[in-house]
Design a protein around this motif. Structure first.
Motif: not given
Lengths: 349, 276
Positions: A86, A88, A116, A118-120, A142, A144, A208, A214, B103, B126, B176-179, B181, B204, B252, B260-262, B264
């Motif tokens: 993974t 970034w 999509n 996950v993080l800023p 995310p 923005k 996971i 990772e 959004t 969102y 957290y690393l999985q998109k 979810r 989150w 985050l 804001y709307t996000v 996840n």
């Protein structure tokens, strides 16, 4: 700020004085200080490139206004062989896109974090004079987009990277790239230019997802990487991906080191660097075998290829090259040059 | 910039407060509309609270979390649909731009229609902080505070505080690393010690005071501000710098604004406990 400028001015004056005393010519000195240069015209979108390519040289043009668009992503890619990891990224690549401007340019940097993610994420450009190199101004949730504008005051080759916490993780996953600020008048023309960036990678199996690797925090803290790579992938410059040049050509490599932890001892086996812009700055050194590139630093190396063959690029901390992937090749084709190098397969009589 | 906007938000809130002095809690932004009550069946879990050491702050700064009730899972798409059905002013086409960015309920094709592929039992995302607050009010609850949320987040499935266990932070990071979810339904994973589900594996979550580490400037927290969050500066004010999972949550939260709307980012509700 004022203090910095003052110190900067003093150091420029001092180094200029030094140079005039100690060297016959100061041609290699880059005229610095873009603060009074006026950037003209309407902003244009700058061309940016993924490694090993670099955008066209700035040449003789005056200072201009640019828009640089970068997107931050989190995506699976291949780190070595068939192993998925993974990453970034900035603009979907490791290292991120090469940005090429000149001193005095004004750059509006737009940073879009993919929806999509996950993080800023954010961006700290070492070429920027201002708080956090832009990090605070560009921190993006995310989905923005953020933006800031800077003026390139100092010529040089600079690293940029994500500075969102935990920073070692963002950098360890590949969030770094290079921005070149050319001096007034541009760098001297060469035949071939390449973009190379080293990084250390710390991996473990995802708890996971089966088969996915990772970032491993413990290995990163211990500074014991599984991989030390050029351009984010084992073999990125081997086999079909070798860099290529012809005998007689002059080569310039923009070499950065994202880290997050290791310092690179950059070396090209079978070549001597005619010029090295030490640490990516103004001072040029000559006839260098191996140049040190700190984490979060860069260097420009130049050499002329005289003899055909495959030239191996390594981090000369050689376990990294031999065992961890810090190896690439430059393939030089053309006529043999026995005056410079002659191999004999026969035993001497 | 952040501070400025946080001040604006606070200023706005205090304005609203002045308009409706009879309200004790932070009001939701619904001064022109009665918020219609909505029934909810989500189970709430009693959290006895206790002393807890925040991830961020001076080393000695322990915080006591009072007993409270927490939803056992995040608010779902279905529940949020019920909420906007009963409260037209919070529908996608009606929400005031002050309370949400562009959004809001991004994938919903219409005001009262969930996205075609959405699981009604997946957490709603969102949604702005204002909308989350309004929802909580409509069900007679509130958002958890950051300390309440993080107190519950210390638990793994067998202990109240797993922060010192090797692998605790690592496992959360792997999650957290999985998109994507957030598209999974709630309550499919193992609950934590308290019986609370989905603290880490789906979304989150908003907290009531999500941006408090940016806006407080009293002496206790004066040593750090938002600047401390960037680059290695973030390590200087954290009590547990190897807890990368917590870093990621705080990173985050500091990027968020209340409108804001996000993709996840969702929420769950809390309530004061009358038990002691």
């Amino acid at each position: 700020m004022k203090m910095k400028q003052l110190l900067f001015g003093m150091s420029v004056a001092l180094s200029a004085a030094l140079f005039s005393c100690t060297t016959q010519s100061n041609k290699e000195e880059w005229p610095a200080g873009g603060i009074n240069m006026e950037a003209t015209g309407e902003p244009e979108v700058a061309e940016v490139t993924g490694a090993p390519k670099v955008p066209a040289p700035v040449g003789n043009r005056g200072p201009k206004k640019w828009i640089v668009n970068l997107v931050t992503t989190e995506e699976e890619g291949i780190i070595a062989d068939t192993i998925p990891y993974t990453f970034w990224t900035f603009n979907h690549t490791v290292p991120g896109s090469f940005i090429r401007i000149r001193v005095g340019d004004e750059v509006t940097l737009n940073l879009k974090n993919e929806a999509n993610s996950v993080l800023p994420h954010n961006i700290d450009l070492h070429a920027v004079t201002g708080p956090g190199g832009g990090a605070a101004a560009t921190t993006s949730a995310p989905g923005k987009e953020t933006s800031f504008t800077f003026k390139a005051l100092n010529p040089g080759l600079y690293v940029y990277h994500c500075a969102a916490p935990p920073v070692p993780m963002h950098i360890g996953n590949g969030m770094y790239g290079l921005i070149l600020v050319e001096p007034e008048g541009g760098l001297k023309k060469v035949d071939k230019e390449f973009y190379i960036m080293q990084g250390d990678f710390y991996t473990k199996k995802s708890a996971i997802k089966e088969g996915l690797m990772e970032f491993d925090n413990d290995k990163a803290v211990a500074e014991q990487p599984d991989y030390v790579l050029f351009n984010g992938k084992k073999g990125s410059m081997l086999g079909a991906n070798m860099l290529e040049a012809k005998v007689g050509e002059t080569i310039r490599m923009f070499v950065g080191n994202g880290g997050p932890n290791l310092t690179s001892s950059f070396h090209v086996i079978g070549e001597i660097f005619d010029n090295v812009y030490l640490e990516g700055g103004t001072t040029v050194s000559h006839n260098i075998q191996t140049t040190m590139i700190p984490a979060g630093g860069a260097a420009i190396v130049e050499f002329k290829v005289e003899v055909p063959g495959e030239y191996v690029l390594v981090d000369h901390s050689l376990s990294r090259a031999f065992n961890k992937g810090a190896i690439g090749k430059l393939k030089v084709t053309g006529d043999a040059n026995p005056k410079v190098f002659k191999a004999s397969s026969l035993t001497k009589e | 910039m952040k501070k400025v906007s946080a001040v604006i938000v606070l200023g706005f809130l205090s304005l609203v407060c002045c308009n409706k002095p009879q309200e004790k809690s932070f009001p939701v932004a619904n001064e022109h509309h009665e918020l219609k009550k909505v029934n909810t069946s989500v189970k709430m879990v009693y959290i006895p609270g206790g002393a807890y050491k925040p991830f961020y702050g001076a080393d000695s700064a322990w915080v006591t979390v009072a007993p409270f009730l927490l939803d056992e899972r995040p608010v779902t798409n279905k529940e949020f649909l019920d909420f906007v059905t009963a409260n037209p002013s919070w529908r996608k086409s009606k929400i005031k731009s002050l309370f949400s960015d562009s959004t809001y309920l991004h994938d919903w094709p219409a005001d009262l229609e969930l996205p075609p592929n959405a699981n009604p039992n997946a957490p709603v995302c969102y949604v702005s902080w204002f909308a989350a607050k309004a929802f909580a009010n409509s069900v007679g609850k509130r958002l958890p505070t950051l300390d309440e949320w993080e107190f519950v987040a210390m638990a793994d499935s067998v202990s109240i505080n797993a922060r010192s266990k090797p692998g605790y932070s690592d496992y959360i990071i792997s999650l957290y690393l999985q998109k994507n979810r957030q598209f999974n339904p709630v309550k499919l994973s193992t609950p934590n010690y308290w019986g609370v589900y989905n603290m880490f594996d789906l979304i989150w979550e908003w907290t009531d005071d999500f941006n408090s580490i940016l806006t407080t400037s009293d002496s206790r927290v004066g040593e750090y501000d938002d600047k401390g969050l960037f680059c290695a500066g973030s390590a200087t004010s954290a009590t547990d710098i190897l807890n990368y999972a917590a870093f990621m949550r705080f990173a985050l939260r500091t990027t968020l604004r209340a409108n804001y709307t996000v993709a996840n980012l969702g929420f769950r509700c809390a309530k004061d406990s009358i038990m002691k």
